[in-house]
Structures are given as structure tokens and as C-alpha cells.
Design a protein around this motif. Structure first.
Motif, PDB file in Angstrom:
ATOM      1  N   LEU A   8       0.842  -1.188   0.000  1.00  0.00           N
ATOM      2  CA  LEU A   8       0.000   0.000   0.000  1.00  0.00           C
ATOM      3  C   LEU A   8       0.880   1.241   0.000  1.00  0.00           C
ATOM      4  O   LEU A   8       1.801   1.355   0.802  1.00  0.00           O
ATOM      5  N   LEU A   9       0.608   2.164  -0.925  1.00  0.00           N
ATOM      6  CA  LEU A   9       1.319   3.436  -0.986  1.00  0.00           C
ATOM      7  C   LEU A   9       0.307   4.549  -0.739  1.00  0.00           C
ATOM      8  O   LEU A   9      -0.775   4.549  -1.327  1.00  0.00           O
ATOM      9  N   LEU A  21      -2.834   3.999  -3.206  1.00  0.00           N
ATOM     10  CA  LEU A  21      -2.814   2.978  -4.237  1.00  0.00           C
ATOM     11  C   LEU A  21      -2.329   1.684  -3.603  1.00  0.00           C
ATOM     12  O   LEU A  21      -1.198   1.600  -3.125  1.00  0.00           O
ATOM     13  N   GLY A  22      -3.199   0.710  -3.578  1.00  0.00           N
ATOM     14  CA  GLY A  22      -2.848  -0.598  -3.035  1.00  0.00           C
ATOM     15  C   GLY A  22      -2.821  -1.621  -4.143  1.00  0.00           C
ATOM     16  O   GLY A  22      -3.587  -1.541  -5.103  1.00  0.00           O
ATOM     17  N   THR A  23      -1.929  -2.568  -4.030  1.00  0.00           N
ATOM     18  CA  THR A  23      -1.895  -3.709  -4.937  1.00  0.00           C
ATOM     19  C   THR A  23      -1.787  -4.960  -4.092  1.00  0.00           C
ATOM     20  O   THR A  23      -1.173  -4.952  -3.024  1.00  0.00           O
ATOM     21  N   SER A  24      -2.410  -6.018  -4.551  1.00  0.00           N
ATOM     22  CA  SER A  24      -2.343  -7.264  -3.797  1.00  0.00           C
ATOM     23  C   SER A  24      -2.595  -8.440  -4.717  1.00  0.00           C
ATOM     24  O   SER A  24      -3.002  -8.273  -5.864  1.00  0.00           O
ATOM     25  N   VAL A  25      -2.369  -9.615  -4.199  1.00  0.00           N
ATOM     26  CA  VAL A  25      -2.673 -10.858  -4.890  1.00  0.00           C
ATOM     27  C   VAL A  25      -3.688 -11.595  -4.027  1.00  0.00           C
ATOM     28  O   VAL A  25      -3.530 -11.697  -2.810  1.00  0.00           O
ATOM     29  N   LEU A  26      -4.742 -12.061  -4.660  1.00  0.00           N
ATOM     30  CA  LEU A  26      -5.827 -12.761  -3.963  1.00  0.00           C
ATOM     31  C   LEU A  26      -5.873 -14.200  -4.430  1.00  0.00           C
ATOM     32  O   LEU A  26      -5.801 -14.477  -5.625  1.00  0.00           O
ATOM     33  N   SER A  27      -6.010 -15.119  -3.488  1.00  0.00           N
ATOM     34  CA  SER A  27      -6.192 -16.533  -3.790  1.00  0.00           C
ATOM     35  C   SER A  27      -7.439 -17.004  -3.056  1.00  0.00           C
ATOM     36  O   SER A  27      -7.565 -16.791  -1.850  1.00  0.00           O
ATOM     37  N   ALA A  28      -8.374 -17.622  -3.789  1.00  0.00           N
ATOM     38  CA  ALA A  28      -9.621 -18.082  -3.176  1.00  0.00           C
ATOM     39  C   ALA A  28     -10.144 -19.298  -3.922  1.00  0.00           C
ATOM     40  O   ALA A  28      -9.848 -19.504  -5.095  1.00  0.00           O
ATOM     41  N   THR A  29     -10.947 -20.104  -3.224  1.00  0.00           N
ATOM     42  CA  THR A  29     -11.608 -21.266  -3.803  1.00  0.00           C
ATOM     43  C   THR A  29     -13.053 -21.277  -3.361  1.00  0.00           C
ATOM     44  O   THR A  29     -13.353 -21.000  -2.204  1.00  0.00           O
ATOM     45  N   VAL A  43     -21.082 -31.085  -9.484  1.00  0.00           N
ATOM     46  CA  VAL A  43     -20.180 -30.292  -8.654  1.00  0.00           C
ATOM     47  C   VAL A  43     -19.486 -29.243  -9.524  1.00  0.00           C
ATOM     48  O   VAL A  43     -18.973 -29.557 -10.597  1.00  0.00           O
ATOM     49  N   ALA A  44     -19.484 -27.999  -9.044  1.00  0.00           N
ATOM     50  CA  ALA A  44     -18.762 -26.906  -9.710  1.00  0.00           C
ATOM     51  C   ALA A  44     -17.783 -26.309  -8.701  1.00  0.00           C
ATOM     52  O   ALA A  44     -18.145 -26.047  -7.554  1.00  0.00           O
ATOM     53  N   THR A  45     -16.536 -26.106  -9.137  1.00  0.00           N
ATOM     54  CA  THR A  45     -15.502 -25.547  -8.268  1.00  0.00           C
ATOM     55  C   THR A  45     -14.782 -24.421  -9.015  1.00  0.00           C
ATOM     56  O   THR A  45     -14.371 -24.607 -10.161  1.00  0.00           O
ATOM     57  N   GLY A  46     -14.652 -23.285  -8.357  1.00  0.00           N
ATOM     58  CA  GLY A  46     -13.901 -22.176  -8.919  1.00  0.00           C
ATOM     59  C   GLY A  46     -12.647 -21.927  -8.107  1.00  0.00           C
ATOM     60  O   GLY A  46     -12.695 -21.894  -6.879  1.00  0.00           O
ATOM     61  N   LYS A  47     -11.523 -21.798  -8.784  1.00  0.00           N
ATOM     62  CA  LYS A  47     -10.256 -21.465  -8.129  1.00  0.00           C
ATOM     63  C   LYS A  47      -9.782 -20.145  -8.717  1.00  0.00           C
ATOM     64  O   LYS A  47      -9.663 -20.015  -9.933  1.00  0.00           O
ATOM     65  N   PHE A  48      -9.538 -19.193  -7.843  1.00  0.00           N
ATOM     66  CA  PHE A  48      -9.213 -17.844  -8.283  1.00  0.00           C
ATOM     67  C   PHE A  48      -7.824 -17.449  -7.797  1.00  0.00           C
ATOM     68  O   PHE A  48      -7.505 -17.601  -6.627  1.00  0.00           O
ATOM     69  N   LEU A  49      -7.017 -16.980  -8.705  1.00  0.00           N
ATOM     70  CA  LEU A  49      -5.739 -16.360  -8.385  1.00  0.00           C
ATOM     71  C   LEU A  49      -5.714 -15.083  -9.208  1.00  0.00           C
ATOM     72  O   LEU A  49      -5.744 -15.134 -10.446  1.00  0.00           O
ATOM     73  N   GLU A  50      -5.731 -13.944  -8.538  1.00  0.00           N
ATOM     74  CA  GLU A  50      -5.822 -12.681  -9.249  1.00  0.00           C
ATOM     75  C   GLU A  50      -4.979 -11.624  -8.574  1.00  0.00           C
ATOM     76  O   GLU A  50      -4.638 -11.739  -7.400  1.00  0.00           O
ATOM     77  N   THR A  51      -4.647 -10.616  -9.354  1.00  0.00           N
ATOM     78  CA  THR A  51      -3.996  -9.444  -8.807  1.00  0.00           C
ATOM     79  C   THR A  51      -5.043  -8.336  -8.740  1.00  0.00           C
ATOM     80  O   THR A  51      -5.899  -8.239  -9.614  1.00  0.00           O
ATOM     81  N   THR A  52      -4.993  -7.550  -7.683  1.00  0.00           N
ATOM     82  CA  THR A  52      -5.960  -6.477  -7.516  1.00  0.00           C
ATOM     83  C   THR A  52      -5.241  -5.138  -7.389  1.00  0.00           C
ATOM     84  O   THR A  52      -4.122  -5.059  -6.891  1.00  0.00           O
ATOM     85  N   VAL A  53      -5.924  -4.104  -7.860  1.00  0.00           N
ATOM     86  CA  VAL A  53      -5.461  -2.725  -7.734  1.00  0.00           C
ATOM     87  C   VAL A  53      -6.552  -1.982  -6.980  1.00  0.00           C
ATOM     88  O   VAL A  53      -7.735  -2.103  -7.316  1.00  0.00           O
ATOM     89  N   GLY A  73     -11.949   2.125  -4.923  1.00  0.00           N
ATOM     90  CA  GLY A  73     -12.413   1.068  -5.807  1.00  0.00           C
ATOM     91  C   GLY A  73     -11.510  -0.146  -5.734  1.00  0.00           C
ATOM     92  O   GLY A  73     -10.415  -0.093  -5.179  1.00  0.00           O
ATOM     93  N   VAL A  74     -12.003  -1.243  -6.301  1.00  0.00           N
ATOM     94  CA  VAL A  74     -11.245  -2.492  -6.367  1.00  0.00           C
ATOM     95  C   VAL A  74     -11.343  -3.011  -7.795  1.00  0.00           C
ATOM     96  O   VAL A  74     -12.440  -3.129  -8.344  1.00  0.00           O
ATOM     97  N   PHE A  75     -10.203  -3.285  -8.407  1.00  0.00           N
ATOM     98  CA  PHE A  75     -10.156  -3.838  -9.749  1.00  0.00           C
ATOM     99  C   PHE A  75      -9.344  -5.129  -9.677  1.00  0.00           C
ATOM    100  O   PHE A  75      -8.183  -5.105  -9.278  1.00  0.00           O
ATOM    101  N   GLY A  76      -9.960  -6.254 -10.056  1.00  0.00           N
ATOM    102  CA  GLY A  76      -9.289  -7.550 -10.009  1.00  0.00           C
ATOM    103  C   GLY A  76      -9.066  -8.106 -11.397  1.00  0.00           C
ATOM    104  O   GLY A  76      -9.969  -8.092 -12.240  1.00  0.00           O
ATOM    105  N   PHE A  77      -7.845  -8.586 -11.661  1.00  0.00           N
ATOM    106  CA  PHE A  77      -7.470  -9.147 -12.947  1.00  0.00           C
ATOM    107  C   PHE A  77      -6.995 -10.587 -12.724  1.00  0.00           C
ATOM    108  O   PHE A  77      -6.099 -10.820 -11.916  1.00  0.00           O
ATOM    109  N   PRO A  78      -7.567 -11.570 -13.432  1.00  0.00           N
ATOM    110  CA  PRO A  78      -7.179 -12.960 -13.202  1.00  0.00           C
ATOM    111  C   PRO A  78      -5.751 -13.246 -13.662  1.00  0.00           C
ATOM    112  O   PRO A  78      -5.303 -12.743 -14.691  1.00  0.00           O
TER     113      PRO A  78
END
Length: 121
Positions: A8-9, A21-29, A43-53, A73-78
């Protein structure tokens, strides 16, 4: 459940306004299952690895000198996000292509000049 970590800056514009301005990496299932009318399990499974701004306007004192406010705001890019769907007859995995957009609101209490307790929604 997900995990996020990043940097975070914060830039001083004019007291009490800052631009953040914050940047991060998010991992979720996430997953879900149901029974189909023929008795099969679906069965449906989603695995998410994204970078966020996370850009934001921060007021280190809003309404009074003891209150902290943040609007952004939050902007997530896979990076590597997939969805898997399976039942007794097939098992398919496909990449997820998306842009995640959202808002960020926070309020808190300034305990000291450089320390605040913040609640985020």
C-alpha cells in the motif's frame, strides 16, 4: 475462503486528503454441489488467483480530527483462475476470464498521529 496480501502506498495531497494505491494478490476457492433429477451429483468448483489494484481517496480526519474515512475502488485481474464442472459422465476445467470491479469504504478512529483502527466494508 480467500487469502490476500500486498503493498500500500499513500501520497499526501493536502492535509487531510491523501491518495492511496494498493496492490495485492488474492487466492480463493469456492465450490457448490447439487443433485440432478437423474440422481447424479453435479459439482462446480472455482479457483481464483488474481492481482488487484485498489485506488482510493483517504481523509485522515473527516468530520472531526478523530475520524478516518476512505473511499475507493477495487479492480481484479485474473492470473490463473479456473472453473471445474463435473458429474458422473464428464469432468471439464476451463480458464476464467473476467474483470472484477467493486467499491471500498472504510471508516475508523484515529488513536494517534500514525495509528488508526479501521472498519472496512
Amino acid at each position: 475462503m480467500g487469502y490476500s496480501a500486498g503493498a500500500l502506498l499513500r501520497f499526501l495531497v493536502k492535509d487531510p486528503l491523501r491518495i492511496e494505491l494498493g496492490t495485492s494478490v488474492l487466492s480463493a476457492t469456492s465450490s457448490g454441489k447439487t443433485d440432478l433429477p437423474n440422481g447424479d451429483k453435479f459439482v462446480a468448483t472455482g479457483k481464483f488467483l488474481e492481482t488487484t489494484v485498489n485506488p482510493a481517496f483517504v481523509f485522515t480526519s473527516c468530520i472531526s480530527s478523530r475520524l478516518f474515512c476512505k473511499f475507493g475502488g477495487v479492480f481484479g485481474f485474473p492470473i490463473k483462475s479456473t472453473i471445474t464442472v463435473n458429474d458422473s459422465s464428464f469432468n471439464e476445467t476451463a480458464p476464467l476470464n473476467y474483470l472484477r470491479l467493486g467499491g471500498d469504504l472504510a471508516a475508523g478512529v484515529n488513536i494517534a498521529k500514525s495509528f488508526s483502527i479501521i472498519g472496512v466494508s
